[in-house]
Structures are given as C-alpha cells and as structure tokens.
Design a protein around this motif. Structure first.
Motif, PDB file in Angstrom:
ATOM      1  N   MET A   1       0.837  -1.167   0.000  1.00  0.00           N
ATOM      2  CA  MET A   1       0.000   0.000   0.000  1.00  0.00           C
ATOM      3  C   MET A   1       0.888   1.238   0.000  1.00  0.00           C
ATOM      4  SD  MET A   1      -2.833   1.383   2.765  1.00  0.00           S
ATOM      5  CE  MET A   1      -3.136  -0.230   3.346  1.00  0.00           C
ATOM      6  N   ASP A   2       0.577   2.191  -0.857  1.00  0.00           N
ATOM      7  CA  ASP A   2       1.351   3.424  -0.961  1.00  0.00           C
ATOM      8  C   ASP A   2       0.724   4.481  -0.060  1.00  0.00           C
ATOM      9  OD1 ASP A   2       2.933   5.537  -1.628  1.00  0.00           O
ATOM     10  OD2 ASP A   2       2.315   5.632  -3.723  1.00  0.00           O
ATOM     11  N   LEU A   3       1.285   4.659   1.115  1.00  0.00           N
ATOM     12  CA  LEU A   3       0.745   5.626   2.061  1.00  0.00           C
ATOM     13  C   LEU A   3       1.104   7.058   1.680  1.00  0.00           C
ATOM     14  CD1 LEU A   3       1.551   3.753   5.380  1.00  0.00           C
ATOM     15  CD2 LEU A   3      -0.584   3.741   4.087  1.00  0.00           C
ATOM     16  N   ASP A   4       2.004   7.206   0.726  1.00  0.00           N
ATOM     17  CA  ASP A   4       2.475   8.524   0.310  1.00  0.00           C
ATOM     18  C   ASP A   4       1.878   8.910  -1.043  1.00  0.00           C
ATOM     19  OD1 ASP A   4       3.903  10.852   0.595  1.00  0.00           O
ATOM     20  OD2 ASP A   4       5.781  10.013  -0.139  1.00  0.00           O
ATOM     21  N   ASP A   5       0.728   8.351  -1.394  1.00  0.00           N
ATOM     22  CA  ASP A   5       0.079   8.591  -2.682  1.00  0.00           C
ATOM     23  C   ASP A   5      -0.573   9.970  -2.699  1.00  0.00           C
ATOM     24  OD1 ASP A   5      -1.297   8.620  -5.045  1.00  0.00           O
ATOM     25  OD2 ASP A   5      -2.522   6.849  -4.607  1.00  0.00           O
ATOM     26  N   ARG A   6       0.010  10.879  -3.419  1.00  0.00           N
ATOM     27  CA  ARG A   6      -0.517  12.251  -3.476  1.00  0.00           C
ATOM     28  C   ARG A   6      -1.720  12.390  -4.404  1.00  0.00           C
ATOM     29  NH1 ARG A   6       2.485  15.164  -0.189  1.00  0.00           N
ATOM     30  NH2 ARG A   6       4.619  14.527   0.130  1.00  0.00           N
ATOM     31  N   ASN A   7      -2.073  11.304  -5.098  1.00  0.00           N
ATOM     32  CA  ASN A   7      -3.225  11.334  -6.001  1.00  0.00           C
ATOM     33  C   ASN A   7      -4.515  10.847  -5.344  1.00  0.00           C
ATOM     34  OD1 ASN A   7      -1.773  12.260  -8.301  1.00  0.00           O
ATOM     35  ND2 ASN A   7      -0.901  10.219  -8.494  1.00  0.00           N
ATOM     36  N   ARG A   8      -4.425  10.374  -4.121  1.00  0.00           N
ATOM     37  CA  ARG A   8      -5.624   9.859  -3.466  1.00  0.00           C
ATOM     38  C   ARG A   8      -6.520  11.011  -3.016  1.00  0.00           C
ATOM     39  NH1 ARG A   8      -5.316  11.012   1.759  1.00  0.00           N
ATOM     40  NH2 ARG A   8      -3.349  10.849   2.851  1.00  0.00           N
ATOM     41  N   GLY A   9      -7.758  10.669  -2.749  1.00  0.00           N
ATOM     42  CA  GLY A   9      -8.713  11.664  -2.275  1.00  0.00           C
ATOM     43  C   GLY A   9      -8.457  12.023  -0.821  1.00  0.00           C
ATOM     44  N   PRO A  10      -9.218  12.972  -0.315  1.00  0.00           N
ATOM     45  CA  PRO A  10      -9.057  13.391   1.076  1.00  0.00           C
ATOM     46  C   PRO A  10      -9.412  12.269   2.044  1.00  0.00           C
ATOM     47  CG  PRO A  10     -10.958  14.452   0.081  1.00  0.00           C
ATOM     48  CD  PRO A  10     -10.273  13.697  -1.000  1.00  0.00           C
ATOM     49  N   LEU A  11      -8.763  12.283   3.191  1.00  0.00           N
ATOM     50  CA  LEU A  11      -8.965  11.246   4.195  1.00  0.00           C
ATOM     51  C   LEU A  11      -9.152  11.896   5.558  1.00  0.00           C
ATOM     52  CD1 LEU A  11      -8.885   8.255   5.118  1.00  0.00           C
ATOM     53  CD2 LEU A  11      -6.390   8.507   5.279  1.00  0.00           C
ATOM     54  N   LEU A  12     -10.260  11.572   6.209  1.00  0.00           N
ATOM     55  CA  LEU A  12     -10.510  12.021   7.571  1.00  0.00           C
ATOM     56  C   LEU A  12     -10.400  10.805   8.481  1.00  0.00           C
ATOM     57  CD1 LEU A  12     -11.415  14.096   9.698  1.00  0.00           C
ATOM     58  CD2 LEU A  12     -13.785  13.472   9.131  1.00  0.00           C
ATOM     59  N   ILE A  13      -9.523  10.890   9.452  1.00  0.00           N
ATOM     60  CA  ILE A  13      -9.356   9.831  10.439  1.00  0.00           C
ATOM     61  C   ILE A  13      -9.902  10.376  11.753  1.00  0.00           C
ATOM     62  CG2 ILE A  13      -7.702   8.415  11.714  1.00  0.00           C
ATOM     63  CD1 ILE A  13      -5.853   8.648   9.247  1.00  0.00           C
ATOM     64  N   ILE A  14     -10.812   9.623  12.370  1.00  0.00           N
ATOM     65  CA  ILE A  14     -11.381  10.075  13.633  1.00  0.00           C
ATOM     66  C   ILE A  14     -11.051   9.074  14.725  1.00  0.00           C
ATOM     67  CG2 ILE A  14     -13.208  11.442  12.585  1.00  0.00           C
ATOM     68  CD1 ILE A  14     -15.160   9.221  13.168  1.00  0.00           C
TER      69      ILE A  14
ATOM     70  N   GLY B   1      -0.521  13.857   2.033  1.00  0.00           N
ATOM     71  CA  GLY B   1      -1.288  15.093   1.947  1.00  0.00           C
ATOM     72  C   GLY B   1      -2.781  14.829   2.037  1.00  0.00           C
ATOM     73  N   ASN B   2      -3.530  15.897   2.207  1.00  0.00           N
ATOM     74  CA  ASN B   2      -4.981  15.841   2.183  1.00  0.00           C
ATOM     75  C   ASN B   2      -5.548  14.902   3.250  1.00  0.00           C
ATOM     76  OD1 ASN B   2      -7.201  17.011   1.134  1.00  0.00           O
ATOM     77  ND2 ASN B   2      -7.245  15.825  -0.747  1.00  0.00           N
ATOM     78  N   THR B   3      -4.872  14.813   4.388  1.00  0.00           N
ATOM     79  CA  THR B   3      -5.318  13.980   5.505  1.00  0.00           C
ATOM     80  C   THR B   3      -5.558  14.878   6.712  1.00  0.00           C
ATOM     81  OG1 THR B   3      -4.032  12.097   4.722  1.00  0.00           O
ATOM     82  CG2 THR B   3      -4.687  12.063   7.030  1.00  0.00           C
ATOM     83  N   GLU B   4      -6.634  14.589   7.416  1.00  0.00           N
ATOM     84  CA  GLU B   4      -6.948  15.358   8.622  1.00  0.00           C
ATOM     85  C   GLU B   4      -7.335  14.391   9.727  1.00  0.00           C
ATOM     86  OE1 GLU B   4     -10.010  18.904   9.881  1.00  0.00           O
ATOM     87  OE2 GLU B   4      -9.318  18.770   7.807  1.00  0.00           O
TER      88      GLU B   4
END
Length: 74
Positions: free
Chosen positions: A1-14, A38-41
């Motif tokens: 799994m590519d955890l550094d994929d800058r092409n993925r959509g936004p991800l919200l982790i709660i 990127g694009n992770t909150e």
C-alpha cells in the motif's frame, strides 16, 4: 500500500478518546502514516468510545464529519 500517494482523495481519520477497542493513539498513528500523502486530517472526540457514531449524542460526531465532507467535495 502506498501511504504517500498524493493522487488519493481526502482522508478524515477520527478517534475516540475513550475507545478501548482501537485506542485513540492508534488512530493518531494512522494519521501520521497517511499524512505525508497530503490531504489527511485527524479529529478526536475525547468523550467517545469505539461506537462513537452509534451511541447517544451521535449527531455531535456526525455534524463535524459532514461539515468536513462538504469542504472536501469537489
């Protein structure tokens, strides 16, 4: 799994501060793993356990998540 994929959509982790099934520290670690892409909150709900979206008061969790989705929808 590519955890550094800058092409993925936004991800919200709660995380739930009172979650004993998947402790909040594990959710924070997931955020740290995905953040370089990127694009992770990350958001925590200190007074919630593992079933944070099913317990009474679920709207207090759902509303911030819906607000986040609205701000990250193209």
């Amino acid at each position: 799994m590519d955890l550094d994929d800058r092409n993925r959509g936004p991800l919200l982790i709660i995380g739930g501060g009172r979650d004993h099934t998947i402790p909040e520290v594990v959710a924070r670690q997931a955020d740290e793993l995905y953040r370089p892409g990127g694009n992770t909150e990350y958001r925590t709900f200190d007074d919630r356990g593992h079933s944070l979206v099913f317990d009474s008061g679920w709207r207090e969790v759902a509303q911030p998540v819906l607000d986040w989705v609205r701000t990250h929808t193209a």
